[in-house]
Design a protein around this motif. Structure first.
Motif, short mmCIF file in Angstrom:
data_model
loop_
_atom_site.label_atom_id
_atom_site.label_comp_id
_atom_site.label_asym_id
_atom_site.label_seq_id
_atom_site.Cartn_x
_atom_site.Cartn_y
_atom_site.Cartn_z
N SER A 5 0.64 -1.30 0.01
CA SER A 5 0.08 -0.14 0.15
C SER A 5 0.86 1.12 0.04
CB SER A 5 -0.89 -0.09 1.32
OG SER A 5 -0.10 0.20 2.52
N GLU A 6 0.35 2.40 -0.49
CA GLU A 6 1.03 3.43 -0.56
C GLU A 6 1.18 4.23 0.88
OE1 GLU A 6 -0.91 6.27 -3.17
OE2 GLU A 6 -0.15 5.16 -5.00
N THR A 7 0.36 3.85 1.80
CA THR A 7 0.50 4.34 3.16
C THR A 7 1.59 3.46 3.75
OG1 THR A 7 -2.03 4.23 3.29
CG2 THR A 7 -0.76 4.45 5.43
N THR A 8 1.81 2.62 3.50
CA THR A 8 3.27 1.97 4.15
C THR A 8 4.29 2.71 3.58
OG1 THR A 8 2.04 -0.21 4.23
CG2 THR A 8 4.38 -0.37 4.31
N VAL A 9 4.43 2.97 2.37
CA VAL A 9 5.61 3.58 1.72
C VAL A 9 5.81 5.00 2.56
CG1 VAL A 9 6.52 4.50 -0.38
CG2 VAL A 9 5.32 2.36 -0.63
N TYR A 10 4.76 5.76 2.46
CA TYR A 10 4.56 7.18 3.10
C TYR A 10 5.02 7.01 4.43
CZ TYR A 10 2.03 8.62 -1.00
OH TYR A 10 1.56 8.90 -2.11
N VAL A 11 4.56 6.09 5.27
CA VAL A 11 4.96 5.82 6.72
C VAL A 11 6.58 5.66 6.64
CG1 VAL A 11 5.00 4.51 8.62
CG2 VAL A 11 2.98 5.09 7.56
N MET A 12 7.05 4.86 6.04
CA MET A 12 8.36 4.47 6.05
C MET A 12 9.25 5.60 5.49
SD MET A 12 8.56 1.45 7.26
CE MET A 12 10.37 1.53 7.09
N VAL A 13 8.94 6.47 4.57
CA VAL A 13 9.72 7.72 4.07
C VAL A 13 9.67 8.63 5.40
CG1 VAL A 13 9.54 9.46 2.62
CG2 VAL A 13 9.10 7.12 1.90
N ALA A 14 8.34 8.79 5.76
CA ALA A 14 8.58 9.58 7.02
C ALA A 14 9.38 9.15 8.00
CB ALA A 14 6.97 9.84 7.58
N LEU A 15 9.35 8.15 8.27
CA LEU A 15 10.17 7.53 9.58
C LEU A 15 11.63 7.75 9.33
CD1 LEU A 15 10.25 6.02 12.35
CD2 LEU A 15 10.30 3.72 11.06
N ALA A 16 11.95 7.58 7.75
CA ALA A 16 13.37 7.73 7.47
C ALA A 16 13.87 9.14 7.69
CB ALA A 16 13.49 7.42 6.08
N ALA A 17 13.07 10.05 7.40
CA ALA A 17 13.43 11.20 7.50
C ALA A 17 13.50 11.93 8.94
CB ALA A 17 12.08 12.20 6.86
N VAL A 18 12.66 11.18 9.76
CA VAL A 18 12.70 11.38 11.19
C VAL A 18 14.17 11.11 11.70
CG1 VAL A 18 11.78 10.95 13.40
CG2 VAL A 18 10.23 11.67 11.83
N CYS A 19 14.25 9.95 11.43
CA CYS A 19 15.76 9.32 11.83
C CYS A 19 16.82 10.16 11.36
CB CYS A 19 15.90 7.78 10.96
SG CYS A 19 14.99 6.51 12.02
N VAL A 20 16.89 10.47 10.14
CA VAL A 20 17.82 11.49 9.76
C VAL A 20 17.93 12.80 10.74
CG1 VAL A 20 18.57 13.00 7.84
CG2 VAL A 20 18.07 10.38 7.31
N ALA A 21 16.91 13.32 10.74
CA ALA A 21 16.82 14.56 11.61
C ALA A 21 17.17 14.37 13.01
CB ALA A 21 15.34 15.23 11.58
N LEU A 22 16.89 13.21 13.70
CA LEU A 22 17.25 13.05 14.97
C LEU A 22 18.85 12.74 14.93
CD1 LEU A 22 14.46 10.61 16.33
CD2 LEU A 22 15.15 13.05 17.12
#
Length: 428
Positions: A5-22
């Motif tokens: 699902s596209e939702t899974t992709v969006y969640v994973m991309v958002a999680l990756a962005a958060v990890c980079v920011a942290l």
């Protein structure tokens, strides 16, 4: 959330962005001296990299549908629906029949089909129709998803007593039926060719040979394991004949595929010529070998060597009588590694087997190359298969196809799918 699902992709991309920011925000704290800070840096960098790779993998899987569900990804495969019970033998995949309550072809969800572009739109008798189904193997207990393209003539009154030829299209590994429909454009290309009169009305069945994901079984009956050849050579034709008006004679059945799916197409046609009489293989291999994705395909004991040789097509051409089938192989002269092996295969074919080839100068082991090869391959296959066949067996009619041609010869197809003037030694 579904794996594709596209939702899974969006969640994973958002999680990756958060990890980079942290990681950027907390790095000054991790820069201090001490073993705890060193460990924290390693954990932070490692976690960020894993999440980024996971996000990319989710996007790639959503685009190409390598794995359709979380269960498939982790090896939990649906083997039988409610209503299928074991009858008189040990587990699924041993070759013992199972008792099936209900149809062998059943409706399936349209989640993948809804994402395919260019499918027929409008009345079925005008544009045709693509159905999403699951095929149930009576012998193997396998449940495999499939897309079935039915041409417009299938729904027209003038053809209501006709059986149609069938082409089974196989995906590569770890490909999916979504790849066949969206990226290889099987049904779209067939529809265009049939509307222009370059291909006879044909039922197209898109299915994956990976019946026990994530394992690649290479269309082999694995001793004590998945019985892929039995499913594709026995269960699948039986199921399709029970659900659709398709030809009952082998002369109406062909199989094609790309990459390992092309290898399977050749294997099935040469090993099971009473089921499939025509094959088109795009970038195939000519020998099945064990590798990390397949595991042990041939078992142990005194029969191992025979099983290995039986799936080596060059060995079969040298040591066994040639089957009366027609095959087409496609390989680029520059850009693909298999061109020498393809040339050797073409030279090894002998009567009554026939071989044709598509040998472009340049190409790669990818969908753009296979999409270019699809139209001439389908046109060639269409000329080999018999049509029409009457629903009543004793009134079967045969059109111009493999049964009406000499069963020997080699040929190279032009880009438009036509065959050139035969060279010396080619019989017509």
């Amino acid at each position: 959330m579904g794996l594709t699902s596209e939702t899974t992709v969006y969640v994973m991309v958002a999680l990756a962005a958060v990890c980079v920011a942290l990681l950027v925000w907390l790095w000054p704290r991790f820069a201090r001296q001490g073993w705890r800070q060193v460990l924290a840096r390693l954990v932070a960098v490692g976690t960020t990299q894993v999440v980024i790779i996971a996000a990319f993998a989710c996007w790639l899987n959503s685009s190409y549908q390598f794995f359709g569900s979380w269960g498939e990804l982790f090896g939990r495969v649906e083997t039988a629906p409610v209503g299928v019970t074991q009858a008189g033998g040990p587990g699924v995949g041993t070759g013992n029949d199972v008792a099936v309550r209900g149809a062998l072809v059943q409706p399936a969800g349209d989640e993948q089909l809804s994402r395919v572009s260019g499918l027929p739109a409008g009345p079925a008798a005008v544009t045709g129709r693509v159905e999403s189904v699951k095929v149930i193997g009576r012998r193997t207990g396998v449940v495999d998803p499939a897309f079935v393209y039915l041409p417009p003539q299938y729904f027209q009154k003038a053809y209501q007593r006709q059986r149609f030829p069938v082409i089974v299209a196989l995906s590569g590994y770890p490909g999916s039926i979504f790849n066949l429909a969206q990226h290889l454009r099987v049904s779209q290309t067939a529809g265009e060719l049939q509307r222009s009169g370059r291909m006879q009305p044909t039922v197209m069945v898109m299915i994956r040979p990976t019946i026990a994901p994530p394992r690649d079984t290479e269309c082999v009956n694995v001793p004590g394991g998945p019985q892929t050849e039995t499913f594709l050579a026995k269960d699948l034709p039986e199921a399709l004949k029970s659900a659709y008006r398709v030809g009952h004679d082998a002369s109406a059945w062909g199989v094609m595929g790309y990459s390992s799916g092309g290898s399977c197409a050749l294997q099935l046609t040469m090993r099971d010529p009473h089921v499939y009489t025509t094959a088109a293989a795009l970038s195939p291999d000519y020998k099945v070998k064990d590798d990390p994705t397949t595991g042990d395909l041939f078992g142990s004991g005194p029969g191992r060597a025979d099983r290995i040789n039986g799936h080596d097509l060059m060995w079969r051409l040298k040591h066994l009588p040639a089957p009366q089938v027609s095959v087409l192989v496609a390989e680029s002269k520059h850009g693909e590694r298999g061109y020498p092996q393809t040339q050797a295969f073409i030279k090894a074919v002998k009567a009554p087997m026939r071989v044709a080839s598509i040998l472009p100068e340049h190409g790669s082991h990818n969908f753009p190359t296979w999409v270019q090869e699809m139209p001439p391959a389908l046109e060639w296959m269409s000329r080999q298969l018999t049509f029409p066949q009457d629903v009543v067996p004793r009134h079967v009619k045969k059109g111009a196809g493999a049964a009406d041609r000499p069963a020997t010869g080699h040929g190279t197809l032009r880009a438009d799918g036509t065959e050139p003037t035969p060279t010396a030694g080619t019989r017509r």
